[in-house]
Design an enzyme around this catalytic site. Structure first.
Site, short mmCIF file in Angstrom:
data_model
loop_
_atom_site.label_atom_id
_atom_site.label_comp_id
_atom_site.label_asym_id
_atom_site.label_seq_id
_atom_site.Cartn_x
_atom_site.Cartn_y
_atom_site.Cartn_z
CB ILE A 2 -0.97 0.01 1.19
CG1 ILE A 2 -1.92 1.21 1.11
CG2 ILE A 2 -0.23 -0.01 2.52
CD1 ILE A 2 -3.07 1.15 2.10
CB ILE A 33 4.77 1.10 4.00
CG1 ILE A 33 4.11 0.45 5.23
CG2 ILE A 33 4.28 2.52 3.78
CD1 ILE A 33 2.62 0.25 5.12
CE LYS A 34 3.99 0.53 -4.85
NZ LYS A 34 3.13 0.29 -6.04
CB ILE A 35 8.59 4.88 0.51
CG1 ILE A 35 7.85 4.67 1.84
CG2 ILE A 35 9.30 6.23 0.51
CD1 ILE A 35 8.75 4.64 3.06
#
Length: 377
Positions: free
Chosen positions: A115, A146-148
């Site tokens: 996400i 967690i997408k960064i």
């Protein structure tokens, strides 16, 4: 269209056996509620899911699967940003539960669901870290990533997020130089997590190296040059770029620095081939799968690409590790035509962030309309 067949004759099973983890680049409540995601785990060997703002915007705009929740959110007086986060994290949490068997079976390597932080924060390190922490707590599943984005500002956010024991999918990587910076940020984050006493065996990361968009941009530049030599290079830059990314991965993850972390229980940050849907109809529709087969990577595919590979994909051994010299020659020849790959990849990063921001705006608009309609009903 082929039938599912047995594991031994399924192209997707062959791909998995070659060491490529198949992740689906899509998610919707409809897919979850109909059992389609679970079905793809069995019939297409899917062991992970990636999402992005465009995927959620599309899911919200189609059908009525979110209507009931929109009514509940409207009734509770939820604000727009809170509603977006609630809806998307609910989908990701449910997908994580569906994929939990793959997570358990692979000891946490696969079975992952991604996400993304609000893309409007791509150049804000502090808020990216804060949002990553909140998303991690809200989804509350060990198999979430967690997408960064791999912007310059994102690099420190990647390190700081990993340092807290939060698993990360680094997205929007286009250049070899930036990929090396991403791997350095990963190592720094894992070192900090080790020093803070986190269990490194539970800390996962993938580095999403984008593929097809590179060909689209480089092909346009080659066509502008227009010579036979230039046109002969169409459709070759993206795979070559990714192949050399894997060469860089092998170098970094055989270093003494990595060895010390591995001895402390760390697992490597796997390369993930993203943007693998073929955009030029003149190219084989499985180009960015068959051309990037090697052990220890992820290929996240839109459903059309997954189905194309399931139908007529082939696995002809490792197509990456023996191709480094040829890949280097392809990129050097392109540069000799006065085409700057550095400029192209920076433009692609800028465009990628802008596209996700636009998709986020669409998502906000769709949910706002849904909340308004729910209030009026």
């Amino acid at each position: 269209m082929m039938t599912d067949g047995t594991a031994s004759d399924r192209p997707t099973a062959e791909l998995s056996a070659a060491g490529v983890s198949i992740w689906l680049d899509d998610l919707s409540r409809e897919r979850l509620r109909t059992g389609n995601l679970a079905e793809l785990m069995g019939s297409r060997d899917v062991v992970g899911v990636t999402t992005n703002p465009s995927i959620f915007a599309k899911a919200l705009a189609q059908g009525d699967a979110y209507d009931e929740q929109l009514r509940e959110l409207a009734g509770s007086g939820a604000g727009l940003d809170a509603a977006v986060e609630t809806i998307t994290t609910d989908d990701v949490r449910e997908a994580a539960d569906v994929l939990r068997p793959a997570y358990d079976a692979t000891d946490g390597v696969d079975g992952r669901v991604s996400i993304e932080v609000d893309p409007r924060l791509a150049h804000d390190t502090e808020k990216t870290v804060e949002t990553a922490e909140r998303l991690w707590r809200t989804v509350d599943r060990p198999n979430v990533l967690i997408k960064i984005p791999a912007t310059v500002e994102g690099l420190d956010a990647i390190t700081r997020t990993l340092a807290q024991g939060i698993s990360v999918n680094v997205t929007l990587i286009f250049s070899l130089e930036r990929y090396r910076a991403v791997m350095d940020a990963f190592l720094a984050g894992v070192e900090a997590a080790r020093d803070a006493g986190h269990d490194l065996s539970r800390l996962a990361s993938v580095a999403s190296f984008f593929v097809s968009r590179v060909d689209s941009a480089v092909d346009a530049a080659l066509e502008e040059v227009g010579s036979d030599a230039a046109l002969a290079l169409r459709g070759r830059a993206a795979v070559a770029n990714a192949q050399l990314a894997f060469e860089a991965y092998e170098e970094v993850f055989s270093s003494d620095r990595w060895t010390a972390l591995a001895e402390a229980g760390a697992i490597p940050q796997r390369p993930l081939w993203a943007s693998t849907g073929v955009k030029d109809p003149d190219y084989p529709d499985t180009l960015y799968v068959t051309g990037l087969v090697t052990s220890g990577v992820v290929n996240t595919m839109p459903e059309a690409t997954l189905e194309a590979f399931a139908d007529h994909g082939t696995v002809d051994g490792d197509t990456v590790t023996g191709a480094y010299d040829e890949a280097r020659s392809v990129l050097q020849t392109i540069e000799q035509l006065d085409i700057s790959l550095a400029e192209i990849t920076q433009q692609l990063e800028d465009e990628g962030v802008a596209k996700f921001e636009d998709a986020w705006t669409d998502l906000l608009s769709t949910i706002d309309d849904g909340l308004s309609a729910a209030k009026d009903s």
